[in-house]
Design a protein around this motif. Structure first.
Motif, PDB file in Angstrom:
ATOM      1  N   VAL A 102       9.218  -9.484  -5.229  1.00  0.00           N
ATOM      2  CA  VAL A 102       9.626  -8.080  -5.078  1.00  0.00           C
ATOM      3  C   VAL A 102       8.417  -7.163  -5.196  1.00  0.00           C
ATOM      4  N   TRP A 103       7.531  -7.439  -6.158  1.00  0.00           N
ATOM      5  CA  TRP A 103       6.329  -6.614  -6.315  1.00  0.00           C
ATOM      6  C   TRP A 103       5.483  -6.644  -5.043  1.00  0.00           C
ATOM      7  N   TYR A 104       5.303  -7.807  -4.453  1.00  0.00           N
ATOM      8  CA  TYR A 104       4.483  -7.915  -3.248  1.00  0.00           C
ATOM      9  C   TYR A 104       5.118  -7.156  -2.085  1.00  0.00           C
ATOM     10  N   LEU A 105       6.429  -7.263  -1.930  1.00  0.00           N
ATOM     11  CA  LEU A 105       7.096  -6.598  -0.807  1.00  0.00           C
ATOM     12  C   LEU A 105       7.078  -5.079  -0.964  1.00  0.00           C
ATOM     13  N   ILE A 106       7.211  -4.586  -2.178  1.00  0.00           N
ATOM     14  CA  ILE A 106       7.226  -3.134  -2.391  1.00  0.00           C
ATOM     15  C   ILE A 106       5.838  -2.542  -2.233  1.00  0.00           C
ATOM     16  N   PRO A 110       4.287  -4.929   5.361  1.00  0.00           N
ATOM     17  CA  PRO A 110       3.719  -4.287   6.560  1.00  0.00           C
ATOM     18  C   PRO A 110       4.386  -2.938   6.848  1.00  0.00           C
ATOM     19  N   LEU A 111       3.537  -1.935   7.092  1.00  0.00           N
ATOM     20  CA  LEU A 111       3.990  -0.567   7.388  1.00  0.00           C
ATOM     21  C   LEU A 111       4.829   0.028   6.253  1.00  0.00           C
ATOM     22  N   ASP A 112       4.698  -0.527   5.055  1.00  0.00           N
ATOM     23  CA  ASP A 112       5.485  -0.058   3.898  1.00  0.00           C
ATOM     24  C   ASP A 112       6.983  -0.068   4.190  1.00  0.00           C
ATOM     25  N   LEU A 113       7.421  -1.057   4.952  1.00  0.00           N
ATOM     26  CA  LEU A 113       8.804  -1.098   5.395  1.00  0.00           C
ATOM     27  C   LEU A 113       9.771  -1.231   4.217  1.00  0.00           C
ATOM     28  N   CYS A 114       9.491  -2.162   3.308  1.00  0.00           N
ATOM     29  CA  CYS A 114      10.399  -2.377   2.177  1.00  0.00           C
ATOM     30  C   CYS A 114      10.442  -1.168   1.248  1.00  0.00           C
ATOM     31  N   TYR A 115       9.294  -0.536   1.040  1.00  0.00           N
ATOM     32  CA  TYR A 115       9.264   0.643   0.169  1.00  0.00           C
ATOM     33  C   TYR A 115      10.019   1.807   0.791  1.00  0.00           C
ATOM     34  N   VAL A 116       9.884   1.990   2.088  1.00  0.00           N
ATOM     35  CA  VAL A 116      10.581   3.084   2.767  1.00  0.00           C
ATOM     36  C   VAL A 116      12.082   2.835   2.802  1.00  0.00           C
TER      37      VAL A 116
END
Length: 292
Positions: A102-106, A110-116
């Motif tokens: 989860v830390w890596y994805l947030i 790529p393109l901050d997709l998971c954070y957005v």
């Protein structure tokens, strides 16, 4: 049709139905759903801190470890309060692995997709409501754990339940010390969040019921979960930040209405020289000009 409506009403008002639902809700494991949602919201909260992204690129291992510590801060603080090993939260390897993913994805998707995506309103609302459902269970687990060590102390049980329910808010200070030391002064003790206040009140209710057994504990957990979800919905769709702020401010004004307010510290102006000294300096200056 009336018989069907009466059957539905009797089913909804049946105590056995709600008791069975409460026991099923309490028996649900925290992993994987509740813990994964908790890790996601923790990583998003840390990613929103000042300087967190630059810190993660420069020190990825430290950022990952701090994220896991903040996510498990509730269990760590509760274990420390009960004189138990603080690292019991690290025993479960699946929790560690899920938090790292989860830390890596947030932080690095790529393109901050998971954070957005976490700011997409329907998804964000679902995550917040699931977190509130988990909060009620965690507070109950903390109170039950503290009851074995302090069976006659309502305050101790309430504090341990508060740590389990809002430990993330206390652990963020550790992350701020590493990323931006200037913002480390904004810790939970000076700016108590609504989550901490609600967790303490809920822990006190659990602790009192633990000592008196007025209500079936799982049923009380379900009631508190419904209250948490309702409050979260109100806070999400309104501009209200802390429902406790108004009564808290009024009660403090009443308690301090008869006391003397502290005087403001007035900066003393620098002492000016006397008129005699000014005249002597002026004469000395004119005499010097005449000599020149």
């Amino acid at each position: 049709m009336e018989e069907q409506n009466n059957f539905t009403a009797e089913w909804l008002l049946s105590t056995d139905v709600w008791t069975g639902l409460a026991h099923y809700y309490v028996s649900l494991p925290l992993y994987p759903v509740f813990q994964t949602v908790h890790f996601i919201l923790t990583a998003v909260a840390l990613r929103s801190e000042k300087g967190s992204l630059q810190f993660a690129f420069k020190h990825p291992i430290a950022s990952c470890v701090l994220t896991f510590i903040v996510a498990c801060a509730g269990g760590i603080l509760a274990n420390m309060a009960l004189a138990k090993p603080p690292l019991e939260s690290v025993v479960n390897g699946w929790n560690v692995f899920t938090c790292i993913v989860v830390w890596y994805l947030i932080f690095f998707s790529p393109l901050d997709l998971c954070y957005v995506l976490t700011f997409f309103t329907p998804l964000k609302l679902v995550l917040l409501l699931v977190e509130e459902l988990a909060r009620a269970k965690k507070i109950y687990a903390g109170v039950t754990l503290a009851a074995s060590a302090y069976p006659n102390s309502l305050l101790a049980m309430a504090v341990v339940g508060m740590f389990k329910g809002s430990g993330k808010r206390w652990g963020i200070t550790i992350f701020r010390l590493s990323c931006d030391p200037q913002s480390a002064g904004q810790h939970e003790l000076l700016q108590i969040s609504f989550a901490t206040k609600a967790a303490f009140v809920c822990g006190a209710v659990y602790a009192y019921n633990q000592m008196t057994l007025l209500i079936d504990p799982p049923l009380l957990v379900l009631v508190c979960a419904v209250v948490f979800v309702s409050l979260r919905l109100c806070l999400f769709f309104t501009s209200m930040v802390d429902p406790f702020s108004l009564p808290q401010g009024l009660s403090w004004k009443i308690m301090t209405s008869l006391s003397h307010t502290p005087r403001e510290i007035v900066q003393q102006e620098p002492k000016t020289s006397s008129k005699h000294e000014q005249l002597s300096k002026q004469r000395h200056k004119t005499n010097k000009q005449k000599r020149d």
